[in-house]
Design a protein around this motif. Structure first.
Motif, PDB file in Angstrom:
ATOM      1  N   GLY A 123      -7.921 -22.329  -8.204  1.00 18.62           N
ATOM      2  CA  GLY A 123      -8.274 -22.445  -9.612  1.00 18.62           C
ATOM      3  C   GLY A 123      -7.162 -22.955 -10.486  1.00 18.62           C
ATOM      4  N   VAL A 124      -5.954 -23.091  -9.925  1.00 21.63           N
ATOM      5  CA  VAL A 124      -4.816 -23.603 -10.686  1.00 21.63           C
ATOM      6  C   VAL A 124      -4.430 -24.994 -10.193  1.00 21.63           C
ATOM      7  N   ILE A 125      -4.293 -25.137  -8.876  1.00 18.50           N
ATOM      8  CA  ILE A 125      -3.885 -26.422  -8.297  1.00 18.50           C
ATOM      9  C   ILE A 125      -4.762 -26.737  -7.093  1.00 18.50           C
ATOM     10  N   GLN A 177      -5.989 -28.543 -24.703  1.00 20.23           N
ATOM     11  CA  GLN A 177      -7.176 -28.001 -24.020  1.00 20.23           C
ATOM     12  C   GLN A 177      -6.835 -27.516 -22.603  1.00 20.23           C
ATOM     13  N   ASP A 178      -5.673 -26.877 -22.482  1.00 17.90           N
ATOM     14  CA  ASP A 178      -5.174 -26.417 -21.174  1.00 17.90           C
ATOM     15  C   ASP A 178      -5.107 -24.886 -21.176  1.00 17.90           C
ATOM     16  N   GLU A 179      -6.242 -24.257 -20.922  1.00 16.32           N
ATOM     17  CA  GLU A 179      -6.310 -22.800 -20.950  1.00 16.32           C
ATOM     18  C   GLU A 179      -5.495 -22.168 -19.822  1.00 16.32           C
ATOM     19  N   ILE A 180      -5.434 -22.815 -18.674  1.00 14.46           N
ATOM     20  CA  ILE A 180      -4.694 -22.280 -17.529  1.00 14.46           C
ATOM     21  C   ILE A 180      -3.221 -22.072 -17.884  1.00 14.46           C
ATOM     22  N   TYR A 181      -2.582 -23.133 -18.338  1.00 18.70           N
ATOM     23  CA  TYR A 181      -1.159 -23.041 -18.653  1.00 18.70           C
ATOM     24  C   TYR A 181      -0.932 -22.178 -19.895  1.00 18.70           C
ATOM     25  N   ALA A 182      -1.806 -22.297 -20.865  1.00 17.80           N
ATOM     26  CA  ALA A 182      -1.671 -21.483 -22.086  1.00 17.80           C
ATOM     27  C   ALA A 182      -1.720 -20.000 -21.758  1.00 17.80           C
ATOM     28  N   GLY A 183      -2.642 -19.611 -20.869  1.00 15.26           N
ATOM     29  CA  GLY A 183      -2.778 -18.207 -20.510  1.00 15.26           C
ATOM     30  C   GLY A 183      -1.558 -17.641 -19.819  1.00 15.26           C
ATOM     31  N   LEU A 184      -0.870 -18.487 -19.064  1.00 11.16           N
ATOM     32  CA  LEU A 184       0.372 -18.044 -18.432  1.00 11.16           C
ATOM     33  C   LEU A 184       1.500 -17.954 -19.450  1.00 11.16           C
ATOM     34  N   LYS A 212      -6.195 -31.081 -13.709  1.00  8.23           N
ATOM     35  CA  LYS A 212      -6.962 -30.220 -14.599  1.00  8.23           C
ATOM     36  C   LYS A 212      -6.090 -29.358 -15.505  1.00  8.23           C
ATOM     37  N   ASN A 213      -4.763 -29.384 -15.292  1.00 14.05           N
ATOM     38  CA  ASN A 213      -3.857 -28.642 -16.168  1.00 14.05           C
ATOM     39  C   ASN A 213      -2.442 -29.180 -15.979  1.00 14.05           C
ATOM     40  N   ALA A 214      -1.512 -28.710 -16.809  1.00 14.67           N
ATOM     41  CA  ALA A 214      -0.139 -29.234 -16.786  1.00 14.67           C
ATOM     42  C   ALA A 214       0.593 -28.856 -15.505  1.00 14.67           C
ATOM     43  N   GLU A 218      -0.725 -28.475 -12.472  1.00 14.11           N
ATOM     44  CA  GLU A 218      -1.206 -29.369 -11.426  1.00 14.11           C
ATOM     45  C   GLU A 218      -0.645 -30.777 -11.616  1.00 14.11           C
ATOM     46  N   ALA A 219      -0.577 -31.231 -12.849  1.00 15.17           N
ATOM     47  CA  ALA A 219      -0.056 -32.575 -13.124  1.00 15.17           C
ATOM     48  C   ALA A 219       1.398 -32.698 -12.669  1.00 15.17           C
ATOM     49  N   ALA A 220       2.209 -31.683 -12.991  1.00 16.03           N
ATOM     50  CA  ALA A 220       3.621 -31.711 -12.603  1.00 16.03           C
ATOM     51  C   ALA A 220       3.781 -31.656 -11.088  1.00 16.03           C
ATOM     52  N   GLN A 221       2.948 -30.864 -10.443  1.00 15.93           N
ATOM     53  CA  GLN A 221       3.010 -30.750  -8.995  1.00 15.93           C
ATOM     54  C   GLN A 221       2.642 -32.074  -8.324  1.00 15.93           C
ATOM     55  N   TYR A 222       1.602 -32.691  -8.811  1.00 14.96           N
ATOM     56  CA  TYR A 222       1.115 -33.921  -8.173  1.00 14.96           C
ATOM     57  C   TYR A 222       2.009 -35.129  -8.439  1.00 14.96           C
ATOM     58  N   ARG A 223       2.858 -35.054  -9.431  1.00 14.43           N
ATOM     59  CA  ARG A 223       3.816 -36.142  -9.635  1.00 14.43           C
ATOM     60  C   ARG A 223       4.797 -36.240  -8.468  1.00 14.43           C
ATOM     61  N   MET A 224       4.923 -35.152  -7.703  1.00 17.72           N
ATOM     62  CA  MET A 224       5.828 -35.154  -6.548  1.00 17.72           C
ATOM     63  C   MET A 224       5.135 -35.594  -5.267  1.00 17.72           C
ATOM     64  N   TYR A 225       3.814 -35.713  -5.282  1.00 20.23           N
ATOM     65  CA  TYR A 225       3.086 -36.023  -4.055  1.00 20.23           C
ATOM     66  C   TYR A 225       3.048 -37.521  -3.794  1.00 20.23           C
ATOM     67  N   ASP A 226       3.550 -37.906  -2.636  1.00 22.18           N
ATOM     68  CA  ASP A 226       3.566 -39.314  -2.236  1.00 22.18           C
ATOM     69  C   ASP A 226       3.417 -39.346  -0.721  1.00 22.18           C
ATOM     70  N   ALA A 227       2.233 -39.621  -0.238  1.00 20.31           N
ATOM     71  CA  ALA A 227       1.973 -39.577   1.199  1.00 20.31           C
ATOM     72  C   ALA A 227       2.826 -40.579   1.974  1.00 20.31           C
ATOM     73  N   GLN A 228       3.178 -41.698   1.339  1.00 21.56           N
ATOM     74  CA  GLN A 228       4.032 -42.675   2.011  1.00 21.56           C
ATOM     75  C   GLN A 228       5.420 -42.094   2.245  1.00 21.56           C
ATOM     76  N   GLN A 229       6.001 -41.521   1.182  1.00 22.95           N
ATOM     77  CA  GLN A 229       7.341 -40.959   1.294  1.00 22.95           C
ATOM     78  C   GLN A 229       7.356 -39.683   2.134  1.00 22.95           C
ATOM     79  N   MET A 230       6.259 -38.927   2.100  1.00 21.28           N
ATOM     80  CA  MET A 230       6.182 -37.656   2.824  1.00 21.28           C
ATOM     81  C   MET A 230       5.700 -37.813   4.262  1.00 21.28           C
TER      82      MET A 230
END
Length: 556
Positions: free
Chosen positions: A301-303, A395-402, A496-498, A500-512
């Motif tokens: 529900g978060v990422i 409109q980011d209830e997930i991050y706001a709630g934390l 869907k939230n900040a 997840e956005a920050a996490q996915y900026r690190m995802y690169d299947a080519q580099q990984m």
């Protein structure tokens, strides 16, 4: 100024001490691996112990082989802290040759207390302050015939899923130096993955043995509280009981993991450590029970899990279904997000003051911990303003709630959180029993290993492991596959939230490409034996399908 100078001096002296200890070892440890060494290193731990018990293997020879390999692992990844080998040589000569761990070298997280050696865990202020008393765990290992021989690196504060500090430097992933081996037991992850040890010990408060297993491609089972020894070892957060840390075994193979757990439990650890329950190892035979029910947590529900991690989970689900197992999604479970909110507040209820108290002026903090501490200390009016912005503008209830709950707690607020934790545990207990769930399958993290420095974003993304700490469930991780650049490309994706956005900026299947990817198998509280059997079921089915995980093999 004096604090900063003392910090620099302590780091330099400790690194010089480590170099001197390595360079001062007998020539045998600097020689190439012999055919006899390679034969020893290739044997499962149970076979090595049997060889010592039967007289065909010598503990000093075994130590020499693993000492050589550990030094090679260190040269490749910077994974070692304390070099115990001179002392280990004496232990090897007198070890119990009939014990359940007879002659077997064991590596230890830097937190483990051994007299005469530091356990500075990355704090320069703790350099040059050797332990005076052996911890219960180390005493049990030596009584079992084991030979502790090295200690391994951690992140400063122990609150990170990567592994860096000013005292010892940064530990890298054996598969790709640009990526982390995990944390906080990252040095163990790198050492075991490289083959410089077969049996290791780490700690876990939010994923600290499971993230290294996932990121580095090794095996572990996080114990429930009071199942495994921990008394007598230093920590970064003494007295922190909201989400207690647990010590747990980590190994290179699943066979080694079973052997290690059984050996330690056979020593009656409750007779060494007052905190351990008197609970002997129990035999579990899944083939004789009712059909096994596997609940799958596809998304917390978060990422959303990355393509590589979801593929690994899908491979496990598919092979179970193909072999007649009952597998079903658990979308109606108690909110994982709620668990993350409660757990994060409990762990950081002091605003990170305790873990940062030993730090000196100019000492480098983990980027994630630094950001977390700053967020927990923001003035209330600024936090409310930022929460309003996140909730109503972004409109980011997930991050706001934390964010709105991240502040230092008073004692009444802390007690209320403990009460929430117990209510949350009760709801999960009822859910698991109502659905007759034997195991829960999920990813260990939404990403494979992040790049070095990635915890600046990734510290908020530990929910897939943190959930089982707040519930105190037994949870194992086994490697399943490797990132495939062709199969695991991201494609179109809208976060869907900040977080997840920050996490996915690190995802690169080519580099990984080539990095390990694991799956997490969760049982109920104190079900370590059952979790092990579940891991064995999965691994055996994957092997039968020709999908056995390929361990890292070094060129030396």
């Amino acid at each position: 100024m004096f604090s900063f100078l003392a910090h620099r001096k302590a780091c330099a002296s400790k690194q010089q001490e480590r170099r001197d200890r390595i360079e001062g070892l007998p020539p045998v440890y600097h020689a190439p691996l012999s055919s006899a060494d390679k034969s020893i290193l290739a044997q499962p731990a149970s076979q090595i112990v049997a060889g010592v018990q039967g007289g065909s293997l010598s503990p000093p020879d075994i130590l020499a082989a693993y000492g050589k390999k550990a030094l090679k692992a260190h040269a490749a990844t910077n994974c070692l802290t304390e070099i115990l080998i001179p002392t280990a040589e004496e232990w090897a000569k007198i070890c119990d040759k009939q014990g359940p761990l007879a002659g077997m070298p064991v590596s230890l997280k830097d937190t483990s207390a051994i007299p005469g050696y530091d356990s500075c865990i990355g704090y320069s202020a703790w350099v040059g302050k050797p332990m005076q008393k052996e911890s219960a765990l180390v005493r049990l290992l030596r009584d079992a015939g084991a030979v502790p021989f090295v200690k391994t690196n951690v992140p400063i504060t122990l609150l990170s899923l990567e592994c860096s500090n000013d005292v010892f430097g940064t530990t890298t992933n054996v598969w790709n130096k640009k990526y982390t081996p995990g944390g906080s037991t990252g040095g163990e992850g790198a050492l075991l993955a490289y083959g410089g040890s077969r049996l290791g010990i780490g700690t876990d408060v939010a994923g600290s043995v499971r993230a290294p297993a996932h990121y580095s491609g090794i095996y572990t089972i996080k114990a429930s509280m009071h199942r495994f020894l921990k008394t007598g070892n230093p920590t970064s957060m003494p007295g922190q009981e909201g989400i207690p840390a647990v010590y747990s075994p980590m190994t290179r193979t699943l066979e080694d993991l079973e052997m290690f757990w059984r050996a330690i439990m056979s020593m009656k650890p409750w007779e060494y450590d007052h905190s351990v329950l008197s609970l002997p190892w129990r035999e579990v035979n899944l083939s004789e029970s009712k059909p096994i029910r596997w609940g799958v947590l596809w998304d917390d529900g978060v990422i959303t899990p990355s393509p590589a991690c979801r593929r690994a989970l899908q491979e496990v689900v598919s092979v179970l279904e193909a072999n007649g197992h009952e597998v079903f999604p658990i979308n109606d479970s108690p909110s994982s997000y709620e668990g993350l909110k409660i757990a994060s507040q409990l762990l950081m209820s002091d605003g990170a003051k305790t873990c940062m108290k030993p730090m000196r002026t100019g000492e480098t903090n983990d980027p994630g911990v630094q950001e977390a501490a700053a967020m927990f200390r923001v003035p209330h009016f600024l936090r409310k303003l930022y929460t309003w912005y996140l909730r109503y503008i972004k409109q980011d209830e997930i991050y706001a709630g934390l964010v709105e709950s991240w502040y230092e707690k008073s004692v009444p607020e802390y007690l209320a959180l403990v009460s929430q934790r117990e209510s949350y545990r009760e709801r999960w207990f009822e859910f698991v029993h109502a659905n007759s769930i034997d195991f829960i399958l999920t990813v260990p993290n939404s990403l494979p290993a992040p790049p070095i420095g990635g915890m600046k974003a990734g510290w908020k993304a530990c929910g897939y492991t943190f959930l089982w700490n707040i519930l105190d469930y037994s949870a194992g991780v086994l490697p399943v596959t490797h990132v495939d650049a062709a199969l695991d490309a991201l494609g179109a994706f809208k976060p869907k939230n900040a977080i997840e956005a920050a996490q996915y900026r690190m995802y690169d299947a080519q580099q990984m490409h080539g990095l390990p990817v694991g799956v997490q198998i969760v049982g109920k509280r104190l079900e370590e034996e059952k979790v092990l059997e579940g891991m064995k079921v999965i691994e055996s089915l994957l092997k039968k399908e020709g999908k056995a995980y390929v361990l890292f093999e070094s060129d030396d």
